[in-house]
Motif scaffolding. Structure first.
Motif, PDB file in Angstrom:
ATOM      1  N   THR A 100       0.844  -1.201   0.000  1.00 34.68           N
ATOM      2  CA  THR A 100       0.000   0.000   0.000  1.00 34.68           C
ATOM      3  C   THR A 100       0.878   1.250   0.000  1.00 34.68           C
ATOM      4  N   ARG A 101       1.886   1.274   0.839  1.00 31.98           N
ATOM      5  CA  ARG A 101       2.807   2.425   0.869  1.00 31.98           C
ATOM      6  C   ARG A 101       3.508   2.580  -0.476  1.00 31.98           C
ATOM      7  N   ALA A 102       3.902   1.492  -1.086  1.00 32.89           N
ATOM      8  CA  ALA A 102       4.600   1.547  -2.365  1.00 32.89           C
ATOM      9  C   ALA A 102       3.721   2.185  -3.435  1.00 32.89           C
ATOM     10  N   VAL A 103       2.431   1.829  -3.445  1.00 34.84           N
ATOM     11  CA  VAL A 103       1.503   2.425  -4.415  1.00 34.84           C
ATOM     12  C   VAL A 103       1.344   3.918  -4.117  1.00 34.84           C
ATOM     13  N   GLY A 104       1.220   4.304  -2.856  1.00 35.29           N
ATOM     14  CA  GLY A 104       1.082   5.715  -2.477  1.00 35.29           C
ATOM     15  C   GLY A 104       2.326   6.512  -2.859  1.00 35.29           C
ATOM     16  N   ILE A 105       3.498   5.950  -2.607  1.00 35.91           N
ATOM     17  CA  ILE A 105       4.758   6.639  -2.969  1.00 35.91           C
ATOM     18  C   ILE A 105       4.853   6.799  -4.490  1.00 35.91           C
ATOM     19  N   ALA A 106       4.481   5.767  -5.236  1.00 39.52           N
ATOM     20  CA  ALA A 106       4.527   5.839  -6.697  1.00 39.52           C
ATOM     21  C   ALA A 106       3.565   6.891  -7.217  1.00 39.52           C
ATOM     22  N   PHE A 107       2.339   6.962  -6.613  1.00 41.99           N
ATOM     23  CA  PHE A 107       1.354   7.961  -7.023  1.00 41.99           C
ATOM     24  C   PHE A 107       1.874   9.371  -6.736  1.00 41.99           C
TER      25      PHE A 107
END
Length: 119
Positions: A100-107
């Motif tokens: 979830t954090r990885a998706v947020g950081i990528a966004f």
């Protein structure tokens, strides 16, 4: 005696030419010219030999530097590949542990990049 020869040309009268030089003088002048030419040729050959030696030395130095640079570039390239592999491995591990954090950081990174590129 008047001569109709072109200026600078010589006609012989006895042992003396109209220009005032004797027949033996031209042989001496030819010897001097040959001697001067030989000295100039020797000097030119020496200069060419010296230049060739200097160029050969410079070529060896450049080849040595090229070989050394090739080794250094190869070392740096392999180090960069190793660091890249370690970074990729670390990033994959983080994504697997925190998807979830990885998706947020990528966004967030994509959004910031689009804002910066619009300006």
């Amino acid at each position: 005696m008047t001569s109709l020869n072109a200026p600078g040309s010589e006609s012989r009268i006895g042992n003396k030419t109209e220009t005032g030089s004797y027949a033996g003088d031209t042989a001496h002048e030819a010897d001097v010219d040959a001697s001067t030419t030989a000295h100039l040729a020797e000097a030119a050959h020496a200069a060419v030999d010296k230049a060739a030696a200097n160029l050969a030395s410079a070529e060896r130095a450049l080849r040595d530097a090229q070989a050394s640079a090739g080794i250094k570039i190869s070392d740096i390239s392999s180090q960069a590949q190793q660091v890249g592999s370690e970074s990729l491995s670390s990033m994959n591990s983080y994504i697997e542990k925190n998807p979830t954090r990885a998706v947020g950081i990528a966004f967030a990174a994509g959004y910031l990049l689009s804002v910066i590129l619009k300006k």
